[in-house]
Design a protein around this motif. Structure first.
Motif, mmCIF file in Angstrom:
data_model
loop_
_atom_site.group_PDB
_atom_site.id
_atom_site.type_symbol
_atom_site.label_atom_id
_atom_site.label_comp_id
_atom_site.label_asym_id
_atom_site.label_seq_id
_atom_site.Cartn_x
_atom_site.Cartn_y
_atom_site.Cartn_z
ATOM 1 N N THR A 73 -5.732 -18.500 55.024
ATOM 2 C CA THR A 73 -5.516 -17.429 56.006
ATOM 3 C C THR A 73 -6.807 -16.640 56.218
ATOM 4 O O THR A 73 -7.583 -16.446 55.282
ATOM 5 N N TYR A 74 -7.008 -16.215 57.453
ATOM 6 C CA TYR A 74 -8.203 -15.437 57.808
ATOM 7 C C TYR A 74 -7.789 -14.065 58.320
ATOM 8 O O TYR A 74 -6.720 -13.907 58.904
ATOM 9 N N ARG A 75 -8.680 -13.107 58.127
ATOM 10 C CA ARG A 75 -8.422 -11.763 58.675
ATOM 11 C C ARG A 75 -9.754 -11.135 59.122
ATOM 12 O O ARG A 75 -10.826 -11.550 58.670
ATOM 13 N N LEU A 76 -9.647 -10.140 59.973
ATOM 14 C CA LEU A 76 -10.839 -9.437 60.457
ATOM 15 C C LEU A 76 -11.409 -8.563 59.350
ATOM 16 O O LEU A 76 -10.655 -7.962 58.596
ATOM 17 N N THR A 77 -12.726 -8.480 59.290
ATOM 18 C CA THR A 77 -13.354 -7.515 58.382
ATOM 19 C C THR A 77 -13.530 -6.207 59.162
ATOM 20 O O THR A 77 -13.328 -6.170 60.379
ATOM 21 N N SER A 78 -13.949 -5.172 58.470
ATOM 22 C CA SER A 78 -14.160 -3.895 59.178
ATOM 23 C C SER A 78 -15.281 -4.045 60.196
ATOM 24 O O SER A 78 -15.234 -3.468 61.284
ATOM 25 N N ARG A 79 -16.274 -4.864 59.853
ATOM 26 C CA ARG A 79 -17.380 -5.118 60.787
ATOM 27 C C ARG A 79 -16.881 -5.841 62.043
ATOM 28 O O ARG A 79 -17.239 -5.494 63.160
ATOM 29 N N GLY A 80 -16.036 -6.850 61.816
ATOM 30 C CA GLY A 80 -15.465 -7.592 62.941
ATOM 31 C C GLY A 80 -14.624 -6.704 63.833
ATOM 32 O O GLY A 80 -14.689 -6.781 65.059
ATOM 33 N N ARG A 81 -13.839 -5.845 63.196
ATOM 34 C CA ARG A 81 -12.973 -4.941 63.969
ATOM 35 C C ARG A 81 -13.813 -3.959 64.795
ATOM 36 O O ARG A 81 -13.509 -3.677 65.947
ATOM 37 N N ARG A 82 -14.890 -3.479 64.181
ATOM 38 C CA ARG A 82 -15.765 -2.535 64.884
ATOM 39 C C ARG A 82 -16.435 -3.215 66.091
ATOM 40 O O ARG A 82 -16.471 -2.670 67.185
ATOM 41 N N ASN A 83 -16.921 -4.431 65.881
ATOM 42 C CA ASN A 83 -17.576 -5.150 66.977
ATOM 43 C C ASN A 83 -16.586 -5.537 68.073
ATOM 44 O O ASN A 83 -16.928 -5.545 69.252
ATOM 45 N N LEU A 84 -15.376 -5.863 67.660
ATOM 46 C CA LEU A 84 -14.338 -6.187 68.649
ATOM 47 C C LEU A 84 -14.016 -4.948 69.482
ATOM 48 O O LEU A 84 -13.836 -5.022 70.697
ATOM 49 N N GLN A 85 -13.970 -3.815 68.803
ATOM 50 C CA GLN A 85 -13.712 -2.552 69.500
ATOM 51 C C GLN A 85 -14.808 -2.271 70.531
ATOM 52 O O GLN A 85 -14.532 -1.850 71.657
ATOM 53 N N MET A 86 -16.048 -2.572 70.151
ATOM 54 C CA MET A 86 -17.176 -2.379 71.073
ATOM 55 C C MET A 86 -17.059 -3.310 72.274
ATOM 56 O O MET A 86 -17.364 -2.927 73.406
ATOM 57 N N GLU A 87 -16.629 -4.523 72.011
ATOM 58 C CA GLU A 87 -16.473 -5.493 73.101
ATOM 59 C C GLU A 87 -15.365 -5.055 74.057
ATOM 60 O O GLU A 87 -15.509 -5.149 75.274
ATOM 61 N N ILE A 88 -14.285 -4.545 73.500
ATOM 62 C CA ILE A 88 -13.178 -4.066 74.337
ATOM 63 C C ILE A 88 -13.639 -2.873 75.177
ATOM 64 O O ILE A 88 -13.313 -2.772 76.361
ATOM 65 N N GLU A 89 -14.430 -2.007 74.560
ATOM 66 C CA GLU A 89 -14.960 -0.846 75.279
ATOM 67 C C GLU A 89 -15.883 -1.294 76.414
ATOM 68 O O GLU A 89 -15.843 -0.758 77.526
#
Lengths: 107, 172
Positions: A73-89
């Motif tokens: 199983t895979y999950r997002l790291t805090s770094r991944g979540r932050r970068n994803l948030q930036m991409e969504i923004e």
């Protein structure tokens, strides 16, 4: 704000993991479902993306003792979540500009 | 199962370390996806085509990563979104191939039993073989490049530039 956008398949993989940790097949089906059947990932493409995301620290494996090796199983790291948030923004701003331009054109 | 054997064979194209890390998982996901396929033939063909293309492009990318590292200039070049064959290339290749085959067939029928008939079959087969090889190679290369572009993983290299630009924006 970053100047490079993620491709749709990679973005969908990240969004799939943003909701909850998932294994490979679950990501595959979720990406298909999210895109309305438009984005169909092959296993080669999926694991190529997962490997790069792992290397860059955007995602990580969930370490569980009872998980079989072929169903990790895979999950997002805090770094991944932050970068994803930036991409969504970034996408949100782009959509805003696009809507304004379209409205101006129609007026 | 034949398809699973082919899949495992294609998986051997990946570097050993990659196979060790992801091989079992990829095979398992492939089996799950295959068992969930609807009976429609077109869907199956599309699925297997996508899998073969994904494996070939993935293996190529994994070897580039292993040999040259993720920042290799060749890898960047091959993954440029602008670097791709136009779709019309495939259509033109098919048209040219069909024209040549028809011409050879016509010439063979005109030749009949004359002395030329002994030469034509061998010449025709060589030409057909060459064209088939070229078409196949071109199609494979196009498919690989198409998949490399679609995967979009090359853009992940820009993570650092995001971070720095975000920080600089925060400071300003």
């Amino acid at each position: 704000m970053g100047t490079f956008a993620l491709s749709e398949p990679v973005l969908l993989v990240l969004l799939s993991l943003a909701e909850q940790p998932r294994h490979g097949y679950s990501i595959l089906k979720d990406v298909e479902s999210m895109s309305g059947g438009r984005v169909l990932l092959s296993t080669g493409t999926l694991y190529g993306a997962l490997q790069r995301l792992l290397d860059d620290g955007w995602i990580e494996r969930v370490e569980e003792d009872n998980t079989p090796r072929d169903r990790r199983t895979y999950r997002l790291t805090s770094r991944g979540r932050r970068n994803l948030q930036m991409e969504i923004e970034r996408m949100r701003q782009l959509t805003k500009v696009a809507a304004l331009r379209m409205a101006r054109k129609e007026a | 199962m034949v398809t699973l054997k082919v899949y495992c064979w294609l998986l051997c194209l990946y570097p050993g370390s990659y196979r060790g890390e992801f091989g079992e998982e990829m095979t398992s996901v492939f089996c799950d996806a295959r068992s969930a396929l609807p009976p429609a033939l077109a869907v199956k063909i599309s699925f297997y085509g996508r899998e073969v293309g994904g494996l070939l492009s993935g293996a190529l990318r994994a070897h580039f990563d292993r040999l040259f590292g993720p920042a290799t200039p060749f890898r960047r070049f091959s993954m440029q979104p602008q670097f791709r064959f136009p779709r019309s290339t495939v259509f033109l290749m098919i048209v040219i191939f069909a024209t040549v085959v028809l011409t050879i067939a016509k010439a063979s029928s005109i030749g009949g039993d004359s002395t030329g008939s002994a030469v034509w079959p061998s010449l025709a087969s060589v030409l057909v073989f060459m064209l088939l090889t070229m078409c196949t190679a071109s199609a494979v290369v196009w498919w690989i490049l198409h998949n490399l572009r679609r995967s979009g993983v090359h853009r992940l290299e820009s993570v650092q530039s995001w971070k720095y630009s975000a920080e600089s924006n925060g400071k300003s």
